[in-house]
Design an enzyme around this catalytic site. Structure first.
Site, short mmCIF file in Angstrom:
data_model
loop_
_atom_site.label_atom_id
_atom_site.label_comp_id
_atom_site.label_asym_id
_atom_site.label_seq_id
_atom_site.Cartn_x
_atom_site.Cartn_y
_atom_site.Cartn_z
N GLY A 203 2.73 2.50 10.87
CA GLY A 203 2.51 1.69 12.08
C GLY A 203 2.42 0.21 11.75
O GLY A 203 3.10 -0.62 12.36
N HIS B 278 -6.86 -2.25 14.96
CA HIS B 278 -7.08 -1.52 13.70
C HIS B 278 -6.80 -2.42 12.49
O HIS B 278 -7.64 -2.54 11.60
CB HIS B 278 -6.16 -0.30 13.69
N GLU B 279 -5.65 -3.06 12.51
CA GLU B 279 -5.30 -3.90 11.35
C GLU B 279 -6.26 -5.08 11.24
O GLU B 279 -6.67 -5.46 10.15
CB GLU B 279 -3.85 -4.38 11.42
N GLU C 67 -2.40 -4.00 6.90
CA GLU C 67 -3.46 -5.00 7.04
C GLU C 67 -3.48 -6.06 5.94
O GLU C 67 -4.55 -6.62 5.65
CB GLU C 67 -4.81 -4.28 7.06
N ASN C 68 -2.36 -6.40 5.31
CA ASN C 68 -2.35 -7.42 4.24
C ASN C 68 -3.22 -8.62 4.64
O ASN C 68 -3.16 -9.09 5.76
CB ASN C 68 -0.93 -7.91 4.03
N HIS D 283 -9.55 -4.10 9.77
CA HIS D 283 -9.48 -3.88 8.33
C HIS D 283 -9.92 -5.12 7.54
O HIS D 283 -10.28 -5.00 6.37
CB HIS D 283 -8.04 -3.54 7.90
N GLU E 147 0.86 -1.18 0.00
CA GLU E 147 0.00 0.00 0.00
C GLU E 147 0.90 1.24 0.00
O GLU E 147 1.84 1.28 0.77
CB GLU E 147 -0.91 0.03 1.23
N1 0A1 Z 1 -3.23 0.81 5.74
C1 0A1 Z 1 -2.30 0.96 6.82
C2 0A1 Z 1 -1.44 2.15 6.69
C3 0A1 Z 1 -0.28 2.07 5.77
C4 0A1 Z 1 -0.26 2.85 4.67
C5 0A1 Z 1 0.83 2.90 3.83
C6 0A1 Z 1 1.91 2.15 4.18
O1 0A1 Z 1 3.03 2.24 3.39
C7 0A1 Z 1 4.25 2.30 3.90
C8 0A1 Z 1 1.91 1.34 5.27
C9 0A1 Z 1 0.79 1.30 6.05
C10 0A1 Z 1 -3.10 1.23 8.07
O2 0A1 Z 1 -4.03 2.00 8.05
O3 0A1 Z 1 -2.76 0.69 9.09
ZN ZN Z 2 -5.77 1.58 8.51
#
Ligand code: 0A1
Ligand code: ZN
Length: 879
Positions: A268, A304-305, A271-272, A308, A128
């Site tokens: 942080g 949170h993760e 959420e793969n 998701h 992401e």
């Molecule tokens: N979707 C994740 C946040 C996230 C976004 C971009 C990243 O790239 C380095 C990494 C994580 C979340 O909301 O936790």
């Molecule tokens: Zn998130």
């Protein structure tokens, strides 16, 4: 690394892809310098798409090794390739076909931490938002959902453990010295949710039985030797799984859920699907090295993760403009989870503080953007407080407007209607409208208009007629690209508190109101209450029901009345906090003009009484005793900021309160729970109160020896870090401080996460001298500039968390940041851009500092060869 292309993406330009990807089979042959990736995709042309339309796939710094159609090499005349894209012409008009793309990538030299990279010898991915295109050419966009099968091959001595999304299919020996593992994820997903991990890691495991009786294996992987420090994360995971079943009826949908902690990570966590990758800071905890705040963060981020999985993975976003669809909603869900696990009012107070500290300044400065942006140059720069925290507040307002029952119905409908979809905010809102019958058209402006609305409140008491009226008027200042704003629907929770502390229950006329909420929908509205026995005090925006600024001339006596009687704990805190803010603002103004500060005896009395009030929970008392920060005061003042004057004023106010309440504070400073450490909310609250009281007591006592004793006696990081911080802040040159710093450094020499705290505490020490300290620490033999956690702990803490040090009048702080941003941009643009946002409020500084800040920004712009990430931020910040 992508450099600036200047391309702007617009919400209105959305168009589905010409081809549909049904399946993708990926094979990785892991190697630090040359990992081979073979991607076999089954595609078909979307109905109605012209027969000569080409397949255009995304890439980022890729080289193509091979390309086949249905197993046959494609003639070079049939395609065009660059590092950023692959265009294939002459594809079948109908029916499925198979494209095979081969690439070779180098994880060990990938310093961007996007795509496939190595962190302390572990292969891991971050896709992401647009990292998958650094692995292979693909439709790297969230609306392309495919079923993934992944085979990972590696030398056994290079990567013992081979993980990917979904369920384990099988594995074993591959060839001489190599083994393999295959994973299958039955749930169609966008490429940003792809993950792969390879390495030699320790693991803890557990299991969870879902509401329908399925057993799910839970595994958390960490560096060998750190397994015990993952226990709290595992506990938080099980509680999150249970909570999502109980509160939203959401069940987990694979046989296994895995978490991997890595030490180099830009955010942080991620959420793969079925394989979350975490910054190790948000997994590893034990009492000796983690504070209560760390434990609370771990609980929140694990949740949170996990959440998701439904809000983000099962239902994803149509395009990146809809990022808040998954992020705002998931933050809202993790907030309510934490509120349920802990004290709801205390959690809400912390949220309000965070929102005001990070989102309000963003919304008031050059980086302001709507919760759903309408355009972007670099999507990485939109993982912001606005998308996340304001996005969550918007969901919270939907619940306030609809009520708990209809909100849940709307969520149920959303899950039912959009499971498997790549959705939009319109889809989301339609579910609430359909479930409740409520028109949310005007409300939807919260997604498209940037800026924090201002609500001006006035009241009128008519003694003879026994009527009380409340007039509300809304306005919204222009923000970049939005000069004219439409009127918003602002739900403001309220209460009328009578002189005896009871609440007046009657309903008003003059506008929509119900369940204790005024619905402000016009520019100006007056709500009239009749039959009010005596003059009530208005408590407005209770619980911070809307993320707005309130302008209201409320007497200190009225604030005190709310602080004493409001049935809502958050409103009681708000009243005291407003009182403190007012005192601090006027002190800061006087201090700037070198005038004598008036006494704050009244405020001191309230704070001391709150500190001593054992009927209140300790965590609430701690929050109340924590005065608005220097940045809070600066934000409330708005412009022509002199950080030194604000600091001096806050110190003076704290000092007066400390002296007035010394006895109370000294006693409370010793009240931290003894016995075995528990990270639970109750004990953490008691420690928070003791730690806050210690801050006041040590100011009044004026001697560092007591703090040093507390430091030496601490058997947990919360109290130890607090004692160290107070020594550094209050007694910078004392021998005790030097000793404590040295003892901390020696004790945690081999624990980078604990040493981050050591760096942060010094980086945030008030005063101009902290700049020299930061330069010294940056030059330290062990300081690792390549690790994002290290850089955030030192440079990030200094520039975003040290108003007097960073804003040194000679501009040295800004120049330091500019220099570091330029250097880090060459390796890790995302990190560089994020660090740079510390300057987002530069235009509200007094003119001398403003000029220094501007020159620092110009120096970045002129450095040349900037990434898209950094140039986007610089260009938006410089007018
Ligand atoms: N979707 C994740 C946040 C996230 C976004 C971009 C990243 O790239 C380095 C990494 C994580 C979340 O909301 O936790
Ligand atoms: Zn998130």
């Amino acid at each position: 690394m992508r450099t600036e292309s200047g391309q702007i993406f617009k919400l209105g330009d959305y168009r589905p892809t010409d081809f549909v990807v049904e399946r993708i089979d990926l094979t990785f042959e892991l190697d630090p310098a040359a990992t081979k990736v073979v991607s076999r995709m089954i595609l078909h042309r979307r109905e109605g798409v012209a027969a000569d339309a080409a397949l255009v796939l995304d890439g980022d710094e890729l080289t193509l090794d091979g390309l086949q159609l249905d197993g046959n090499d494609i003639d070079p005349a049939g395609y065009a390739v660059t590092p950023d894209s692959l265009t294939i012409r002459a594809l079948p008009e109908s029916g499925p076909f198979e494209i095979t793309v081969s690439t070779t990538i180098s994880p060990e030299t990938n310093t961007t931490l996007m795509g496939l990279y190595r962190s302390s010898g572990v292969y891991c991915t971050q896709c992401e938002a647009e990292g998958f295109r650094r692995i292979t050419y693909f439709y790297d966009r969230p609306d392309v959902l495919a079923v993934y099968t992944v085979t990972v091959i590696a030398r056994k001595d290079d990567a013992k453990l081979l993980l990917s999304n979904g369920n384990f299919l099988g594995g074993g020996d591959y060839d001489e010295g190599r083994h393999f593992a295959a994973w299958f994820d039955p749930h169609p997903k966008p490429s940003y949710l792809f993950a792969l991990v390879g390495g030699d890691l320790g693991m803890i495991e557990d299991s969870f039985t879902t509401m329908s009786g399925r057993d799910v294996a839970l595994k958390i992987y960490v560096e060998h030797g750190k397994e015990a420090r993952a226990a709290y994360a595992m506990d938080a995971l099980k509680r999150s799984m249970k909570w999502d079943e109980e509160v939203y009826g959401r069940e987990y949908d694979l046989d296994i859920f895995q978490i991997v902690a890595v030490s180099d990570f830009n955010m942080g966590a991620m959420e793969n699907k079925g394989l979350n990758v975490f910054n190790d800071k948000y997994v590893l905890a034990d009492p000796e090295t983690a504070t209560d705040a760390d434990y609370a963060n771990i609980e929140a981020i694990i949740a949170h993760e996990y959440f998701h999985n439904w809000t983000g993975n099962r239902i994803t976003c149509r395009d990146w403009f809809q990022l808040c669809l998954k992020e705002g909603l998931t933050v809202y869900r993790d907030h309510t989870f934490s509120a349920d696990q802990r004290s709801a009012p205390v959690k809400r107070i912390a949220e309000i503080r965070l929102l005001k500290a990070h989102q309000f300044p963003e919304d008031a400065g050059p980086l302001a953007h709507p919760v759903r942006p309408q355009k972007y140059r670099e999507i990485n720069n939109f993982y912001t407080a606005t998308v996340y925290e304001k996005g969550s507040e918007v969901v919270r307002m939907i619940r306030t407007i609809l009520g708990a029952e209809d909100f849940r119905k709307g969520m149920d409908l959303y899950f039912e209607r959009h499971d498997g979809d790549a959705s939009t905010i319109e889809d989301f809102l339609a579910c609430f409208t359909d479930a409740s019958g409520r028109d949310l058209t005007q409300f939807a402006l919260w997604y498209s208009q940037a800026g924090t609305p201002l609500v001006t409140v006035s009241t009128d008491w008519n003694e003879a007629g026994k009527t009380f009226s409340v007039t509300l008027e809304q306005s919204l200042a222009p923000t970049p690209g939005q000069s004219r704003k439409a009127l918003m629907h602002i739900p403001l929770a309220y209460g009328l508190i009578l002189p005896d502390g009871r609440e007046f229950e009657g309903q008003p006329h003059g506008g929509e109101a119900g369940n204790g909420v005024f619905h402000l929908t016009k520019r100006k509205q007056t709500f009239r209450f009749a039959g009010v026995p005596e003059r009530p005090v208005l408590s407005i925006n209770r619980g911070f029901s809307a993320p707005v600024n309130i302008a209201m001339e409320q007497s200190i006596a009225d604030l005190a009345h709310i602080a004493r009687h409001d049935s809502d704990g958050v409103a009681r805190w708000q009243a005291i906090n407003d009182h403190a803010t007012r005192s601090l603002i006027s002190a800061a103004r006087l201090s700037r003009d070198d005038r004598k500060l008036p006494s704050v005896a009244e405020l001191a009395e309230i704070l001391i009484a709150t500190a001593a009030d054992e009927s209140l929970e300790p965590a609430f008392r701690a929050q109340t005793l924590t005065l608005p920060s220097e940045s809070d005061i600066a934000r409330e003042i708005g412009g022509n900021i002199d950080p030194d004057a604000i600091h001096a004023a806050r110190e003076a106010v704290m000092k007066e309160v400390a002296h007035a309440g010394l006895e109370t504070f000294a006693a409370l400073a010793d009240s931290a729970p003894t016995g075995p450490y528990s990270p639970d909310a109750e004990d953490a609250g008691k420690r928070a109160l003791a730690a806050t009281a210690m801050a006041y007591a040590s100011i009044a006592e004026g001697w560092p020896d007591r703090l040093k004793k507390a430091f030496d006696a601490a058997d947990n990081m919360t109290m130890m870090a607090q004692a160290l911080q107070l020594l550094v802040y209050q007694f910078a040159s004392a021998e005790e401080t030097r000793e404590a710093l040295e003892s901390f450094r020696a004790r945690f020499a081999d624990n980078p996460l604990a040493l981050d705290k050591w760096h942060t505490i010094q980086a945030m020490a008030p005063g101009a001298k902290s700049y020299d300290r930061v330069e010294h620490l940056l030059a330290g033999p062990d300081f690792d500039r390549t690790n994002p956690n290290r850089m955030r702990a030192l440079v990030g803490a200094f520039s975003a968390g040290n108003p007097t040090g960073f804003n040194r009048a000679d501009g040295a702080g800004y120049r330091l940041l500019a220099r570091e941003v330029i250097a880090i941009d060459k390796r890790n643009p995302q990190l560089a851009a994020r660090l740079l946002t510390a300057l987002r409020s530069w235009q509200s500084l007094e003119s001398g500092r403003q000029e220094h800040a501007r020159l620092a920004l110009v120096s970045i712009r002129e450095a040349g060869a900037l990434s898209a990430d950094v140039s986007d931020i610089v260009d938006r910040m410089l007018p």
